[in-house]
Design a protein around this motif. Structure first.
Motif, PDB file in Angstrom:
ATOM      1  N   PHE A 241     -12.788   3.758  -4.603  1.00 47.23           N
ATOM      2  CA  PHE A 241     -12.085   4.601  -5.570  1.00 47.23           C
ATOM      3  C   PHE A 241     -11.848   5.992  -4.979  1.00 47.23           C
ATOM      4  N   GLY A 242     -12.870   6.560  -4.368  1.00 46.47           N
ATOM      5  CA  GLY A 242     -12.717   7.863  -3.717  1.00 46.47           C
ATOM      6  C   GLY A 242     -11.692   7.817  -2.596  1.00 46.47           C
ATOM      7  N   PHE A 243     -11.697   6.756  -1.817  1.00 45.17           N
ATOM      8  CA  PHE A 243     -10.728   6.578  -0.734  1.00 45.17           C
ATOM      9  C   PHE A 243      -9.305   6.582  -1.295  1.00 45.17           C
ATOM     10  N   LEU A 244      -9.090   5.850  -2.383  1.00 45.62           N
ATOM     11  CA  LEU A 244      -7.752   5.778  -2.982  1.00 45.62           C
ATOM     12  C   LEU A 244      -7.295   7.153  -3.461  1.00 45.62           C
ATOM     13  N   LEU A 245      -8.196   7.898  -4.074  1.00 43.42           N
ATOM     14  CA  LEU A 245      -7.843   9.257  -4.511  1.00 43.42           C
ATOM     15  C   LEU A 245      -7.490  10.141  -3.315  1.00 43.42           C
ATOM     16  N   GLN A 246      -8.285  10.050  -2.243  1.00 46.55           N
ATOM     17  CA  GLN A 246      -8.022  10.854  -1.040  1.00 46.55           C
ATOM     18  C   GLN A 246      -6.671  10.526  -0.429  1.00 46.55           C
ATOM     19  N   ARG A 247      -6.200   9.319  -0.612  1.00 47.64           N
ATOM     20  CA  ARG A 247      -4.911   8.926  -0.058  1.00 47.64           C
ATOM     21  C   ARG A 247      -3.745   9.305  -0.958  1.00 47.64           C
ATOM     22  N   GLY A 248      -4.034   9.891  -2.118  1.00 50.54           N
ATOM     23  CA  GLY A 248      -2.976  10.385  -2.987  1.00 50.54           C
ATOM     24  C   GLY A 248      -2.582   9.465  -4.125  1.00 50.54           C
ATOM     25  N   TYR A 249      -3.318   8.392  -4.338  1.00 47.56           N
ATOM     26  CA  TYR A 249      -2.994   7.502  -5.447  1.00 47.56           C
ATOM     27  C   TYR A 249      -3.429   8.117  -6.775  1.00 47.56           C
ATOM     28  N   ASP A 250      -2.715   7.787  -7.822  1.00 45.54           N
ATOM     29  CA  ASP A 250      -3.108   8.101  -9.199  1.00 45.54           C
ATOM     30  C   ASP A 250      -3.962   6.914  -9.633  1.00 45.54           C
ATOM     31  N   ALA A 251      -5.280   7.055  -9.517  1.00 43.21           N
ATOM     32  CA  ALA A 251      -6.188   5.939  -9.773  1.00 43.21           C
ATOM     33  C   ALA A 251      -7.019   6.195 -11.021  1.00 43.21           C
TER      34      ALA A 251
ATOM     35  N   CYS B 150      -9.913  -5.523   1.421  1.00 44.69           N
ATOM     36  CA  CYS B 150     -10.210  -4.194   0.901  1.00 44.69           C
ATOM     37  C   CYS B 150      -9.099  -3.249   1.341  1.00 44.69           C
ATOM     38  N   PRO B 151      -8.515  -2.473   0.408  1.00 40.61           N
ATOM     39  CA  PRO B 151      -7.440  -1.570   0.818  1.00 40.61           C
ATOM     40  C   PRO B 151      -7.899  -0.525   1.832  1.00 40.61           C
ATOM     41  N   ALA B 152      -9.140  -0.079   1.757  1.00 37.73           N
ATOM     42  CA  ALA B 152      -9.625   0.916   2.720  1.00 37.73           C
ATOM     43  C   ALA B 152      -9.676   0.323   4.126  1.00 37.73           C
ATOM     44  N   ILE B 153     -10.103  -0.915   4.236  1.00 33.95           N
ATOM     45  CA  ILE B 153     -10.152  -1.582   5.538  1.00 33.95           C
ATOM     46  C   ILE B 153      -8.738  -1.867   6.041  1.00 33.95           C
TER      47      ILE B 153
ATOM     48  N   LEU C 253       0.817  -1.218   0.000  1.00 28.51           N
ATOM     49  CA  LEU C 253       0.000   0.000   0.000  1.00 28.51           C
ATOM     50  C   LEU C 253       0.847   1.263   0.000  1.00 28.51           C
ATOM     51  N   LEU C 254       1.984   1.238   0.658  1.00 26.13           N
ATOM     52  CA  LEU C 254       2.815   2.439   0.749  1.00 26.13           C
ATOM     53  C   LEU C 254       3.721   2.662  -0.457  1.00 26.13           C
ATOM     54  N   ARG C 255       4.042   1.613  -1.202  1.00 28.28           N
ATOM     55  CA  ARG C 255       4.930   1.806  -2.356  1.00 28.28           C
ATOM     56  C   ARG C 255       4.184   1.924  -3.678  1.00 28.28           C
ATOM     57  N   THR C 256       2.918   1.575  -3.694  1.00 24.70           N
ATOM     58  CA  THR C 256       2.113   1.679  -4.912  1.00 24.70           C
ATOM     59  C   THR C 256       1.796   3.140  -5.202  1.00 24.70           C
ATOM     60  N   ARG C 257       1.788   3.504  -6.476  1.00 32.41           N
ATOM     61  CA  ARG C 257       1.434   4.868  -6.868  1.00 32.41           C
ATOM     62  C   ARG C 257       0.225   4.897  -7.804  1.00 32.41           C
ATOM     63  N   ARG C 258       0.214   4.018  -8.809  1.00 27.84           N
ATOM     64  CA  ARG C 258      -0.852   3.990  -9.815  1.00 27.84           C
ATOM     65  C   ARG C 258      -1.725   2.760  -9.602  1.00 27.84           C
TER      66      ARG C 258
ATOM     67  N   GLY D  36      -3.146   1.051  10.474  1.00 31.04           N
ATOM     68  CA  GLY D  36      -2.774   2.355  11.024  1.00 31.04           C
ATOM     69  C   GLY D  36      -1.858   3.149  10.118  1.00 31.04           C
ATOM     70  N   LEU D  37      -2.123   3.115   8.820  1.00 28.84           N
ATOM     71  CA  LEU D  37      -1.263   3.805   7.859  1.00 28.84           C
ATOM     72  C   LEU D  37      -1.519   5.308   7.886  1.00 28.84           C
ATOM     73  N   PRO D  38      -0.581   6.098   7.348  1.00 31.16           N
ATOM     74  CA  PRO D  38      -0.708   7.559   7.375  1.00 31.16           C
ATOM     75  C   PRO D  38      -1.866   8.036   6.504  1.00 31.16           C
ATOM     76  N   SER D  39      -2.182   9.324   6.588  1.00 29.28           N
ATOM     77  CA  SER D  39      -3.331   9.873   5.875  1.00 29.28           C
ATOM     78  C   SER D  39      -3.164   9.836   4.356  1.00 29.28           C
ATOM     79  N   CYS D  40      -1.940   9.750   3.873  1.00 28.57           N
ATOM     80  CA  CYS D  40      -1.736   9.625   2.427  1.00 28.57           C
ATOM     81  C   CYS D  40      -0.446   8.871   2.155  1.00 28.57           C
ATOM     82  N   VAL D  41      -0.316   8.392   0.899  1.00 29.81           N
ATOM     83  CA  VAL D  41       0.891   7.665   0.532  1.00 29.81           C
ATOM     84  C   VAL D  41       2.057   8.639   0.491  1.00 29.81           C
ATOM     85  N   PRO D  42       3.220   8.197   0.932  1.00 31.13           N
ATOM     86  CA  PRO D  42       4.396   9.069   0.875  1.00 31.13           C
ATOM     87  C   PRO D  42       4.742   9.423  -0.569  1.00 31.13           C
ATOM     88  N   ALA D  43       5.210  10.640  -0.779  1.00 35.31           N
ATOM     89  CA  ALA D  43       5.564  11.086  -2.154  1.00 35.31           C
ATOM     90  C   ALA D  43       6.800  10.385  -2.636  1.00 35.31           C
TER      91      ALA D  43
END
Length: 145
Positions: free
Chosen positions: A38-48, A129-132, A15-20, A138-145
């Motif tokens: 899908f909305g959750f993934l966008l909120q976390r910073g993924y290019d979905a 489910c990635p959201a669950i 989850l932390l190393r994925t970008r797209r 306990g992952l951070p609010s968004c994926v690291p850049a």
């Protein structure tokens, strides 16, 4: 241990190393789980990218949908919202297109397809489910850049 045999550390790393992420079976209907995830993934910073032939060109959370998985490339992860009996075809296409990982949503598993993915060197998550998992781990609010 989960049915897919993955540890918490493996899921966390994925989850932390994925970008797209290509979300196969995405829906533009707000009440559908694929829409919420899908909305959750966008909120976390993924290019979905939403993938669904019905959506072709219509937006999900502001992102234009595409008809095929190939149009969504390049693929880090393919997140699958399809019935278990249909998942194998998506897995095979993800393998063919060079996806780095495949995620089968809650209630979806295909042990044969998982074996094919693993044989191709692709990490596959099943019946999660990635959201669950995000909250559970306990992952951070968004994926690291």
């Amino acid at each position: 241990m989960a049915r897919d045999g993955l540890t918490d550390d493996q899921v966390c790393d994925l989850l932390l190393r994925t970008r797209r992420i290509a979300v196969v079976g995405a829906s533009d209907k707000p009440g559908r789980p694929s829409n919420g995830v899908f909305g959750f993934l966008l909120q976390r910073g993924y290019d979905a990218t939403p993938v669904n032939p019905v959506l072709n060109g219509r937006a999900v959370h502001g992102v234009p949908g595409v008809a095929t998985l190939e149009e969504a490339g390049p693929l880090d992860m393919v997140d699958v919202f399809r019935r278990s009996e249909d998942a194998g075809h998506v897995v095979d296409e993800a393998i063919r297109l060079g996806a780095k990982s495949i995620w089968l949503q809650l209630g979806i598993w295909d042990d044969s397809a998982a074996e094919r993915a693993r044989a191709a060197g692709i990490l596959i998550v099943m019946d999660r489910c990635p959201a669950i998992e995000w909250g559970r781990l306990g992952l951070p609010s968004c994926v690291p850049a």
